[in-house]
Design a protein around this motif. Structure first.
Motif, mmCIF file in Angstrom:
data_model
loop_
_atom_site.group_PDB
_atom_site.id
_atom_site.type_symbol
_atom_site.label_atom_id
_atom_site.label_comp_id
_atom_site.label_asym_id
_atom_site.label_seq_id
_atom_site.Cartn_x
_atom_site.Cartn_y
_atom_site.Cartn_z
ATOM 1 N N ALA A 193 -17.901 13.832 -2.263
ATOM 2 C CA ALA A 193 -18.597 14.049 -1.214
ATOM 3 C C ALA A 193 -17.939 13.570 0.076
ATOM 4 O O ALA A 193 -17.881 14.529 1.051
ATOM 5 C CB ALA A 193 -19.821 13.110 -1.166
ATOM 6 N N TRP A 194 -17.050 12.650 0.083
ATOM 7 C CA TRP A 194 -16.124 12.428 1.172
ATOM 8 C C TRP A 194 -15.212 13.493 1.535
ATOM 9 O O TRP A 194 -14.994 13.992 2.747
ATOM 10 C CB TRP A 194 -15.356 11.082 0.786
ATOM 11 C CG TRP A 194 -14.501 10.648 2.036
ATOM 12 C CD1 TRP A 194 -13.066 10.924 1.874
ATOM 13 C CD2 TRP A 194 -14.658 9.938 3.140
ATOM 14 N NE1 TRP A 194 -12.675 10.379 3.192
ATOM 15 C CE2 TRP A 194 -13.604 9.767 3.753
ATOM 16 C CE3 TRP A 194 -15.872 9.508 3.716
ATOM 17 C CZ2 TRP A 194 -13.578 9.174 5.158
ATOM 18 C CZ3 TRP A 194 -15.799 9.154 5.051
ATOM 19 C CH2 TRP A 194 -14.722 8.947 5.928
ATOM 20 N N ASN A 195 -14.684 14.237 0.540
ATOM 21 C CA ASN A 195 -13.675 15.047 0.671
ATOM 22 C C ASN A 195 -14.540 16.843 1.002
ATOM 23 O O ASN A 195 -13.434 17.486 1.431
ATOM 24 C CB ASN A 195 -12.486 15.340 -0.477
ATOM 25 C CG ASN A 195 -11.610 13.962 -0.280
ATOM 26 O OD1 ASN A 195 -10.749 13.928 0.641
ATOM 27 N ND2 ASN A 195 -11.884 13.198 -1.091
ATOM 28 N N HIS A 196 -15.669 16.656 0.648
ATOM 29 C CA HIS A 196 -16.325 17.949 0.946
ATOM 30 C C HIS A 196 -17.427 17.816 1.620
ATOM 31 O O HIS A 196 -18.700 18.302 1.061
ATOM 32 C CB HIS A 196 -16.492 18.805 -0.473
ATOM 33 C CG HIS A 196 -14.901 18.896 -1.014
ATOM 34 N ND1 HIS A 196 -14.239 19.828 -1.112
ATOM 35 C CD2 HIS A 196 -14.468 18.051 -2.027
ATOM 36 C CE1 HIS A 196 -13.333 19.856 -1.692
ATOM 37 N NE2 HIS A 196 -13.230 18.610 -2.318
ATOM 38 N N ASP A 197 -17.436 17.100 2.817
ATOM 39 C CA ASP A 197 -18.714 16.949 3.353
ATOM 40 C C ASP A 197 -19.238 18.240 4.138
ATOM 41 O O ASP A 197 -20.431 17.762 4.668
ATOM 42 C CB ASP A 197 -18.358 15.858 4.626
ATOM 43 C CG ASP A 197 -17.148 16.484 5.650
ATOM 44 O OD1 ASP A 197 -16.213 16.615 5.150
ATOM 45 O OD2 ASP A 197 -17.550 16.836 6.856
ATOM 46 N N ARG A 234 -10.128 4.932 5.118
ATOM 47 C CA ARG A 234 -9.336 4.183 6.116
ATOM 48 C C ARG A 234 -8.423 5.248 6.823
ATOM 49 O O ARG A 234 -8.544 5.233 8.125
ATOM 50 C CB ARG A 234 -8.637 3.118 5.444
ATOM 51 C CG ARG A 234 -7.699 2.058 6.364
ATOM 52 C CD ARG A 234 -7.365 0.842 5.909
ATOM 53 N NE ARG A 234 -6.412 1.021 4.928
ATOM 54 C CZ ARG A 234 -7.005 0.662 3.676
ATOM 55 N NH1 ARG A 234 -8.181 0.009 3.365
ATOM 56 N NH2 ARG A 234 -6.108 0.790 2.714
ATOM 57 N N ASN A 235 -7.813 6.134 6.054
ATOM 58 C CA ASN A 235 -6.865 7.036 6.474
ATOM 59 C C ASN A 235 -7.111 8.211 6.957
ATOM 60 O O ASN A 235 -6.721 9.163 7.476
ATOM 61 C CB ASN A 235 -5.863 7.148 5.600
ATOM 62 C CG ASN A 235 -4.740 5.778 5.359
ATOM 63 O OD1 ASN A 235 -5.062 4.830 6.187
ATOM 64 N ND2 ASN A 235 -4.356 5.527 4.348
ATOM 65 N N PHE A 236 -8.485 8.894 6.476
ATOM 66 C CA PHE A 236 -8.880 10.097 6.714
ATOM 67 C C PHE A 236 -9.829 10.412 7.780
ATOM 68 O O PHE A 236 -10.461 9.330 8.046
ATOM 69 C CB PHE A 236 -9.442 10.896 5.421
ATOM 70 C CG PHE A 236 -8.507 11.149 4.335
ATOM 71 C CD1 PHE A 236 -7.320 10.282 4.096
ATOM 72 C CD2 PHE A 236 -8.964 11.783 3.051
ATOM 73 C CE1 PHE A 236 -6.368 10.653 3.103
ATOM 74 C CE2 PHE A 236 -7.857 12.399 2.331
ATOM 75 C CZ PHE A 236 -6.771 11.613 2.269
ATOM 76 N N PRO A 237 -10.026 11.481 8.373
ATOM 77 C CA PRO A 237 -11.021 11.648 9.603
ATOM 78 C C PRO A 237 -12.386 11.254 9.131
ATOM 79 O O PRO A 237 -12.772 11.572 7.886
ATOM 80 C CB PRO A 237 -10.855 12.932 10.022
ATOM 81 C CG PRO A 237 -9.290 13.344 9.566
ATOM 82 C CD PRO A 237 -9.403 12.547 8.294
ATOM 83 N N GLU A 266 -15.378 -0.322 5.423
ATOM 84 C CA GLU A 266 -14.312 0.536 6.223
ATOM 85 C C GLU A 266 -15.082 1.689 6.878
ATOM 86 O O GLU A 266 -14.726 2.393 7.849
ATOM 87 C CB GLU A 266 -13.391 1.062 4.602
ATOM 88 C CG GLU A 266 -12.543 0.396 4.060
ATOM 89 C CD GLU A 266 -11.293 -0.217 4.820
ATOM 90 O OE1 GLU A 266 -11.169 0.385 5.993
ATOM 91 O OE2 GLU A 266 -10.524 -0.919 4.473
ATOM 92 N N LEU A 267 -16.331 1.970 6.082
ATOM 93 C CA LEU A 267 -16.957 3.007 6.839
ATOM 94 C C LEU A 267 -17.631 2.785 8.260
ATOM 95 O O LEU A 267 -17.442 3.444 9.275
ATOM 96 C CB LEU A 267 -18.124 3.487 5.879
ATOM 97 C CG LEU A 267 -17.988 4.000 4.730
ATOM 98 C CD1 LEU A 267 -19.217 4.185 3.656
ATOM 99 C CD2 LEU A 267 -17.516 5.573 4.716
ATOM 100 N N GLU A 268 -18.013 1.305 8.148
ATOM 101 C CA GLU A 268 -18.318 0.804 9.425
ATOM 102 C C GLU A 268 -17.185 0.827 10.670
ATOM 103 O O GLU A 268 -17.273 1.181 11.718
ATOM 104 C CB GLU A 268 -18.871 -0.635 9.444
ATOM 105 C CG GLU A 268 -20.368 -0.585 8.706
ATOM 106 C CD GLU A 268 -20.636 -2.165 8.645
ATOM 107 O OE1 GLU A 268 -21.737 -2.340 9.350
ATOM 108 O OE2 GLU A 268 -20.062 -2.901 8.062
ATOM 109 N N TYR A 269 -16.048 0.544 10.085
ATOM 110 C CA TYR A 269 -14.636 0.814 11.046
ATOM 111 C C TYR A 269 -14.744 1.998 11.368
ATOM 112 O O TYR A 269 -14.237 2.222 12.626
ATOM 113 C CB TYR A 269 -13.602 0.025 10.292
ATOM 114 C CG TYR A 269 -13.402 -1.308 9.778
ATOM 115 C CD1 TYR A 269 -14.244 -2.189 10.545
ATOM 116 C CD2 TYR A 269 -12.961 -1.507 8.877
ATOM 117 C CE1 TYR A 269 -14.156 -3.607 10.199
ATOM 118 C CE2 TYR A 269 -12.709 -3.000 8.500
ATOM 119 C CZ TYR A 269 -13.507 -3.888 9.024
ATOM 120 O OH TYR A 269 -13.299 -5.261 8.706
ATOM 121 N N LYS A 270 -15.043 2.880 10.500
ATOM 122 C CA LYS A 270 -14.943 4.546 11.095
ATOM 123 C C LYS A 270 -16.062 4.675 12.142
ATOM 124 O O LYS A 270 -16.081 5.975 12.881
ATOM 125 C CB LYS A 270 -15.147 5.281 9.989
ATOM 126 C CG LYS A 270 -13.794 5.284 8.871
ATOM 127 C CD LYS A 270 -12.584 5.283 9.219
ATOM 128 C CE LYS A 270 -12.287 6.847 9.399
ATOM 129 N NZ LYS A 270 -10.796 6.961 9.488
#
Length: 260
Positions: free
Chosen positions: A136-140, A176-179, A217-221
């Protein structure tokens, strides 16, 4: 209605069994949300048919098509993160699983069932939960929501006795590292008895710590707790389908509830 089907996968080099649960009063002319769930072989232990039927009869959730993808004998290689395998090279076929989902399973389902391409969710349990989150993260652009039950978020690129740091957790690193994926929403579950391991001896079991720190990590984004992220902690909950069955109605109400 329950339908059992098999798909011959060129990516996984095996027959993949899928369990399809159609909503009450399913009509080919309608368009329904679609939920994919890893480890579909556990549907009976999850009591999923009864849960879905009761929630729909009571008008609590919208009708939804649920498809359970049965794990194969090579589950430890087929589930993981396509981004990279773990330190023991487990998850080496996670990319193949991703290709199966996107290039074989979804086109197959589109030919046979009436679902809304703009409302596809993906869930899983343990290592299957990690796999669902990874896809899901990589194919939003394809998936709008993901549910992670007792997710194997410890998945790491270094062993504990080989200089491991929390920064070595692979899913956390991706987030952390992906948009940011602005349209994606997340639901996480843990049980207080998921395990007994506590690698840093802080009094919090690793499964809860790894999950809460993944949420951080999601909240940091920029994702918001309670809006984009939901968390369900089951007191006394264990790492098994019986606990996940207890949590399942909460997930379904979050994902498909009529008053969500």
């Amino acid at each position: 209605m329950s339908i059992e089907q098999s798909i011959s996968s060129l990516f996984l080099l095996r027959e993949v069994h899928v369990s399809v649960r159609l909503p009450l009063h399913y009509n080919d002319a309608g368009i329904y949300p679609l939920l994919l769930i890893n480890d579909g072989q556990d549907f009976e232990r999850l009591n999923l048919n009864t849960i879905l039927t009761d929630l729909q009869k009571e008008g609590i959730i919208d009708p939804v098509i649920v498809v359970g993808i049965h794990a194969g004998a090579d589950r430890l290689q087929e589930y993981g993160t396509a981004y990279k395998p773990d330190y023991a090279n487990r998850g080496s076929k996670a990319g193949n699983t991703t290709d199966f989902i996107l290039k074989e399973l979804l086109p197959f389902l589109e030919k046979h069932y009436a679902f809304d391409n703009a409302d596809i969710s993906y869930a899983g349990f343990s290592l299957g939960g990690l796999m669902a989150l990874d896809i899901a993260w990589n194919h939003d652009a394809i998936f709008s929501k993901t549910g992670i039950f007792s997710g194997a978020l410890w998945w790491r690129q270094k062993a504990l006795d080989a200089g491991y740091r929390d920064a070595d957790r692979i899913m956390h690193e991706q987030i952390r590292n992906f948009p940011i994926k602005p349209s994606l929403k997340f639901w996480f579950q843990t049980g207080t008895n998921d395990e007994t391991d506590d690698r840093d001896q802080d009094g919090i079991i690793d499964s809860i710590q790894d999950t809460l720190e993944c949420i951080a990590e999601l909240e940091y984004k920029g994702y918001k707790w309670g809006t984009d992220i939901a968390y369900c902690e089951i007191a006394g909950g264990e790492h098994n389908p019986e606990t996940w069955s207890v949590a399942m109605p909460e997930f379904l109400k979050w994902a498909f509830g009529k008053n969500k």
